[in-house]
Scaffold this motif. Sequence first.
Motif, PDB file in Angstrom:
ATOM      1  N   GLN A  64      -1.634 -17.105  17.536  1.00 43.85           N
ATOM      2  CA  GLN A  64      -0.892 -15.906  17.912  1.00 43.85           C
ATOM      3  C   GLN A  64      -1.113 -15.574  19.379  1.00 43.85           C
ATOM      4  O   GLN A  64      -2.248 -15.394  19.823  1.00 43.85           O
ATOM      5  N   LEU A  65      -0.007 -15.495  20.109  1.00 47.26           N
ATOM      6  CA  LEU A  65      -0.079 -15.186  21.536  1.00 47.26           C
ATOM      7  C   LEU A  65       0.358 -13.755  21.798  1.00 47.26           C
ATOM      8  O   LEU A  65       1.275 -13.238  21.160  1.00 47.26           O
ATOM      9  N   GLY A  66      -0.294 -13.133  22.764  1.00 46.71           N
ATOM     10  CA  GLY A  66       0.123 -11.811  23.240  1.00 46.71           C
ATOM     11  C   GLY A  66       0.358 -11.892  24.731  1.00 46.71           C
ATOM     12  O   GLY A  66      -0.520 -12.334  25.485  1.00 46.71           O
ATOM     13  N   GLY A  67       1.549 -11.488  25.161  1.00 52.27           N
ATOM     14  CA  GLY A  67       1.850 -11.507  26.589  1.00 52.27           C
ATOM     15  C   GLY A  67       3.284 -11.077  26.787  1.00 52.27           C
ATOM     16  O   GLY A  67       4.051 -10.991  25.826  1.00 52.27           O
ATOM     17  N   TYR A  85      -2.103 -26.994  17.404  1.00 50.17           N
ATOM     18  CA  TYR A  85      -1.707 -25.885  16.526  1.00 50.17           C
ATOM     19  C   TYR A  85      -0.386 -26.216  15.848  1.00 50.17           C
ATOM     20  O   TYR A  85       0.457 -26.932  16.411  1.00 50.17           O
ATOM     21  N   ASP A  86      -0.204 -25.656  14.636  1.00 52.55           N
ATOM     22  CA  ASP A  86       0.995 -25.946  13.853  1.00 52.55           C
ATOM     23  C   ASP A  86       2.136 -24.994  14.164  1.00 52.55           C
ATOM     24  O   ASP A  86       3.273 -25.236  13.759  1.00 52.55           O
ATOM     25  N   GLU A  87       1.841 -23.889  14.834  1.00 47.56           N
ATOM     26  CA  GLU A  87       2.872 -22.863  15.058  1.00 47.56           C
ATOM     27  C   GLU A  87       2.417 -21.960  16.196  1.00 47.56           C
ATOM     28  O   GLU A  87       1.223 -21.744  16.380  1.00 47.56           O
ATOM     29  N   ILE A  88       3.397 -21.471  16.949  1.00 55.31           N
ATOM     30  CA  ILE A  88       3.104 -20.436  17.948  1.00 55.31           C
ATOM     31  C   ILE A  88       3.728 -19.144  17.450  1.00 55.31           C
ATOM     32  O   ILE A  88       4.916 -19.104  17.112  1.00 55.31           O
ATOM     33  N   ASN A  89       2.922 -18.088  17.381  1.00 54.89           N
ATOM     34  CA  ASN A  89       3.415 -16.796  16.910  1.00 54.89           C
ATOM     35  C   ASN A  89       3.304 -15.768  18.018  1.00 54.89           C
ATOM     36  O   ASN A  89       2.276 -15.677  18.690  1.00 54.89           O
ATOM     37  N   LEU A  90       4.378 -15.023  18.176  1.00 61.49           N
ATOM     38  CA  LEU A  90       4.425 -14.024  19.241  1.00 61.49           C
ATOM     39  C   LEU A  90       4.122 -12.647  18.655  1.00 61.49           C
ATOM     40  O   LEU A  90       4.752 -12.246  17.671  1.00 61.49           O
ATOM     41  N   ASN A  91       3.179 -11.944  19.259  1.00 61.06           N
ATOM     42  CA  ASN A  91       2.815 -10.612  18.763  1.00 61.06           C
ATOM     43  C   ASN A  91       3.769  -9.556  19.318  1.00 61.06           C
ATOM     44  O   ASN A  91       3.792  -9.299  20.514  1.00 61.06           O
ATOM     45  N   VAL A  92       4.539  -8.959  18.401  1.00 64.89           N
ATOM     46  CA  VAL A  92       5.465  -7.894  18.797  1.00 64.89           C
ATOM     47  C   VAL A  92       5.180  -6.675  17.922  1.00 64.89           C
ATOM     48  O   VAL A  92       6.073  -5.913  17.577  1.00 64.89           O
TER      49      VAL A  92
END
Length: 325
Positions: A64-67, A85-92
């Motif tokens: 999980q990325l935050g930016g 990593y199997d997935e990139i998740n965006l923190n919204v």
Amino acid sequence: MNSTSHRLSLAPMLDLTDKHFRNLCRIMSKEMLLYTELTTTGAIIYGKNDYLAYEDIEHPIALQLGGSNINDLIICAKKGEEYGYDEINLNVGCPSDRVQNGSFGAILMRTPALVCDMVKSLKDNVGIPVTVKMRLGVDELDSYEYIHNFIANLAKANVDEITLHARMAFLKTMSPKENRDKPPLNYERVYKLKEDFKNLPISINGNINSLDEALAHLQHVDGVMIGRALYHNPYMLIDADELIFNHPAQKHKLTRKEVIRAFYPYIEEHLAKGGLLKHISRHLLGMFTNIPNARAFRQYIAQNHYKDNAGIEVIENALVLIDED
Ligand SMILES: Cc1cc2nc3c(=O)[nH]c(=O)nc-3n(C[C@H](O)[C@H](O)[C@H](O)COP(=O)(O)O)c2cc1C
């Protein structure tokens, strides 16, 4: 990544779902998708530690990325992909002050065009799925139409999956802590969104407390994400592969004590590298929830795990306080 792994996932939780806790979860469920804690682009790009480290056994695992800076997000997503990593998740969806000041998290619920640009750019730059974790709305932007249009645009940007924390974020009137519990849950709205977006995988999150509840939600949506209930009672995962992923019943289901002892090699390795016991043992405190003497177990660990040279024996001594095998 197994295409059904999202049927159950561990919610990203800062300070809680670190790699130690994720490794504990993996002993009990081989299938569920694990999310890292929110990892900011700043930490990844400028930090001194290796914030992306994880163990192979943690797959399937999503970063999980935050930016809010698209170039930084691309750099970090590419790095995540290199790390496997199997997935990139965006923190919204994160309502914390620190996160708002960095202009990401739930504040991004106000800027759908920017979030869609982020997703598009990430999709153009990495080959792994790009997903978004979001709320149902923010402050006055609380209509069905708003979240429907937001998701329609994310679908156009080719987002691979959306996880909806089934409540609004009230950034103007509530503290980050209040935002976790006070905005009312609206599961029906999530179900309606799933009906409207049949081809887009949608997971539901928010106050889901058991695998039975998860199964009920799975009648309506593709996946269920659980956070606090899993942290405070991780042993519920022992039935996850059978109930949620239809694995055949296990001949021998590990007991709570057996799960903890199966974790010893991981803990020994951490200690051998100079790591501290308390950084792992704190995650065991929920293992005997609802079992007699759980309190004595927790107290023993809390009173002893911080001492110099504390080792596995602290956990063994605490286990003796529990009668169950
Ligand atoms: C201590 C704590 C830390 C959290 N950190 C994150 C985070 O890093 N990223 C995120 O998207 N959500 C974060 N959340 C929100 C959870 O992922 C989840 O959406 C929320 O707790 C609701 O699910 P639950 O009721 O199953 O816990 C956090 C929640 C808690 C309680």
